[in-house]
Design a protein around this motif. Sequence first.
Motif, short mmCIF file in Angstrom:
data_model
loop_
_atom_site.label_atom_id
_atom_site.label_comp_id
_atom_site.label_asym_id
_atom_site.label_seq_id
_atom_site.Cartn_x
_atom_site.Cartn_y
_atom_site.Cartn_z
N SER A 186 -22.03 -55.23 -16.05
CA SER A 186 -22.17 -56.12 -17.21
C SER A 186 -20.93 -56.10 -18.09
O SER A 186 -20.59 -57.10 -18.73
CB SER A 186 -23.40 -55.72 -18.02
N GLN A 187 -20.23 -54.97 -18.16
CA GLN A 187 -19.01 -54.85 -18.93
C GLN A 187 -17.76 -54.85 -18.06
O GLN A 187 -16.65 -54.69 -18.56
CB GLN A 187 -19.02 -53.55 -19.77
N ASN A 188 -17.97 -55.01 -16.74
CA ASN A 188 -16.86 -55.00 -15.80
C ASN A 188 -16.03 -53.72 -15.95
O ASN A 188 -14.80 -53.76 -16.09
CB ASN A 188 -15.99 -56.23 -16.00
N TYR A 242 -11.58 -50.29 -17.56
CA TYR A 242 -11.98 -51.69 -17.69
C TYR A 242 -11.18 -52.52 -16.68
O TYR A 242 -9.94 -52.48 -16.68
CB TYR A 242 -11.75 -52.20 -19.11
#
Length: 757
Positions: A276-278, A245
Motif C-alpha cells: 500500500s505504501q510501496n 521506499y
Amino acid sequence: MRRAFPWLAFLLLLAVSLPALADKAKDFFQKGRAAESSEKYEEAYDFYRQAHALKPRDIQYRAAYERARFLAAASHVHKGQLLRDAGKLQEAMAEFEKALEIDPSSFIAKQEINRTRDMINAGAAPPAARRPSEITRSLATAQGPAELQPLSTAPITALNMNDDAKIIFQTLGQLAGINVLFDPDYVSRRIPVKLANVSIGEALDIVSFQSRSFWRPVTSNTIFVSNDTQQKRRDLEQVVLKTFYLSNLVAPTEVQDVTNVLRTVLEIQKMQPLPSQNAIVVRDTPDKVALAQKLIDDFDKAKPEVVIDVAVLQVRRDKLRDLGIKPPTSATIALQNNVPASTGTTTTGGGQSASATNSINLNQLANINATNFQVTIPPATATALLNDSNSRVIQNPQIRATDGVKASLKIGDRIPVATGSFQPGIGGVGVNPLVNTQFQYIDVGVNIDITPRVYADREVGMKLSLEISSVTSQTNIGGVNQPIIGQRKIEHDIRLKEGEVNVLGGILEQQDIRSVSGIPGLAQIPFFKYFFSDNSKEIIDNEIVFVLVPHIVRIQDINDLNLRALDVGTANAVELRHKATPGGGAPAVTPAAQPGQPSPQPQPATPPPAPPAPARGEGAPVPASLAFDPATMAPAANSTFTINVVVRGAQDLSTVPAQLTFDPAKLQLLNVSQGSFLSRDGQVVVLTHREDNGTIVMSASRPPRTPGVSGDGPVFTLTFMAKEPGSTNLVLSRGAGRNSGDQPVPLSGAQAVVAVR
C-alpha cells in the motif's frame, strides 16, 4: 419624449457595448489559446481569466479557464521543486505560494509549502521553539549503527608474531589508536602471524579469520572481539531498522519479487513488504541492510520506454477499358394471333377462337403465311468507356510503450456480429414469440498490439500484431444480416536496432480481367472485331505496406555499483568487506614484532602530498561550436541524403541539445539517429527528437554521473528527402549544452545550404 430619451440612449449604448464585449472576450480567448500552444501557461491563464470574467456563462471560456489555472499552478509547483532541490528555499516558497494563489484547491501546493516551511524553520528556529514530543525528540537523537573511525591506509611493512590472539588484537589496536574489548567468554588461541604490506583494517580482518573470531565496532574508537559462532553473532551483532521506499516497482508482484530475492539471497528473515505504501521494512545487521540497499537499487530502476512509429501505407489503382460494338446475337420469332379461322372453327366459351392465344389447330395450317409471324431482333450496342482511379490511404500512428508492457492502439469502428439466438419460454406453458439474439462487437479498422523489450545493446525486441480490417459486404445467415470482414494481419517477433526502419510485410494484390463478347469468328478479326464484339479489360493493383521505426526514449540506468561483484563474507556469515580508503584515520605505522617482545610503538606515516592548486580559469565551461558536415549539398529531387551535425572544440561535454529549422516545402525529414561522439567510450546515449512543421528539437545525453567527452565528432545524423528543385537552408540555433557537472556549455549555431537539382 424628454423622459424616454435617457432610456433610448441607454439601450443604444447597451446595443453597441455588448458586441464590443463579446469581441473583446473572444480576443482574450484567442490570445490564451496561442499562449497555451506555446506552453506559456501563466499567460494563457491570465487571458482565459479575462475572457471568463467578461462572459462567465460561456462554457467554452470557463473550461479553458479551469484547465489553464491547473496547468499554471502545476508549472509553478514544478519550478518550486527544482529551486528547492537546488537549495533555494525562499525562491521555492515564493513559487509554491504563487501556485496556491492561482489555484487555491491545489493540495500539492499546500503540501510543498508546509514541507518547505519546515525545512526553513529547521535551520532557523531554535529547538525549544518547535517543542517536539518525547518520542519525536528520541527519534531525532537516535543514532545509526556504530561506525569505526577511518583507519590509516598506509601499509604495515612487516608484522611477525607468534602469540595469543588477544595480544595480537591489542597490538593492532595500539597501532590503530583504538580500544579493543573482549567478550568474557572469548576463548583465545595462539596463532602465528606474518604479514607484509597490509593496512590496519586488513590486518584486523586477517587475524579475525585466522583465530576464528569476529569483531564489531562499539564506538568510533572501540571494537569488541568475540568467538565467531552463530550464537555469538546473533547475540552481539548490531541490528538496524530501515524502511526502503520503492520509486519504480509499483505492482504488488514486483514488490513481492524483491522481497523474495532479499529473503533468499541475504537470508533476511525480519522483513515485511508494504504494497500500500510501496515500501519494504527490513530489520537486520548493518551489513545485510547495506546489501539490501544495494540489491534494491539494482532492481528499483525506471523501466525502459520506446516510441514506435507505425506507418500503414495502402495504394490501390483500378483501370477499366470497355471498347467495341456489340451486334445482336439472337432473334425471336413469335406467331401472331391474326390467323384466319377456317369454316367450322370452334370457339371457346367466351366466343373467342383458339387462335387468339397465339396457338393454331391443324385446320388453320393451310391459311398461314408470312404475315402471321413476328421477328424480334435486339438492338446493337456501341460502348467506349475508360475508367482510371487511384486511392491512397496513409496512417502514421505513434505508440509509446514501457518495456515488457503491452500497448494497444485501435483506430476504427466496433461492428456487432450475431453469435447466437434463443427463444425463451419453449417447453413451458406459454411460448414467447420473441427471439433474443446475442451479439459480439469486433474491432474493425487499424488494430495494433505491441509488447516491446529493450536490450542493453540499444536493440528493441517487439512482439506485435498488426491488423487492417474493413467491412466488405453483408450476408444473410438465419435471417440476420452479418457483415463480411476482410482483414490483412501480420504477427511477428522481431528485434530491431534503435531507429532502424523495417518493412514488416508487403501485401501486393494484382488482378487482370479480360473479356470479349460478340459474334464468333468475327470477334477475332483484327480491327473489325471492334465492330462485331465488345472488348473489356480491367486491371486492379492493391498494395499494403507496414513500416515500423522504434525509438528508445528511456533506457535502464545501470551504473558501476550495479555491475560490481562484492565480497559478502562466507556462506554462514554475511558481512561486507571494506576496502581501504585514502585520507582517514590515525597515522600509520611500520612495526616488526617478534614473539615474546613488546609491541612496537606507532610511527607517523608520511603525509600524502597536497593536491596541486587549480589553474586559473580551471573548471569553467569551455564554449563549443556546432557545424554541418558537409556544409553544402546538391541532391537530386525525390532523392534522399544524409547530413551530420558535428561538435567542435568540446570539453567535458555530456548533453548536446539542438534546434534545427528547414523549409518543409522543399525537404522532408525521414530519420534522426545519433552520432558516435558522445558514445565513443561505450556509454549509452539517450537520443530524443521532435519535429513540428519544419522545426526539429533534438537532444543527445550521456548517463548521469559519468564524465563528459572532449574533442570533435558527429552528434546527430539527419536523413532528408528532397522534394522539389530549389535552394534552401538548414539553420542550427544557438544553445547551451551541459557538462558532467551539469553546468551550461555555450554552443554556437551553424548553417548549411542545400541546392536541390
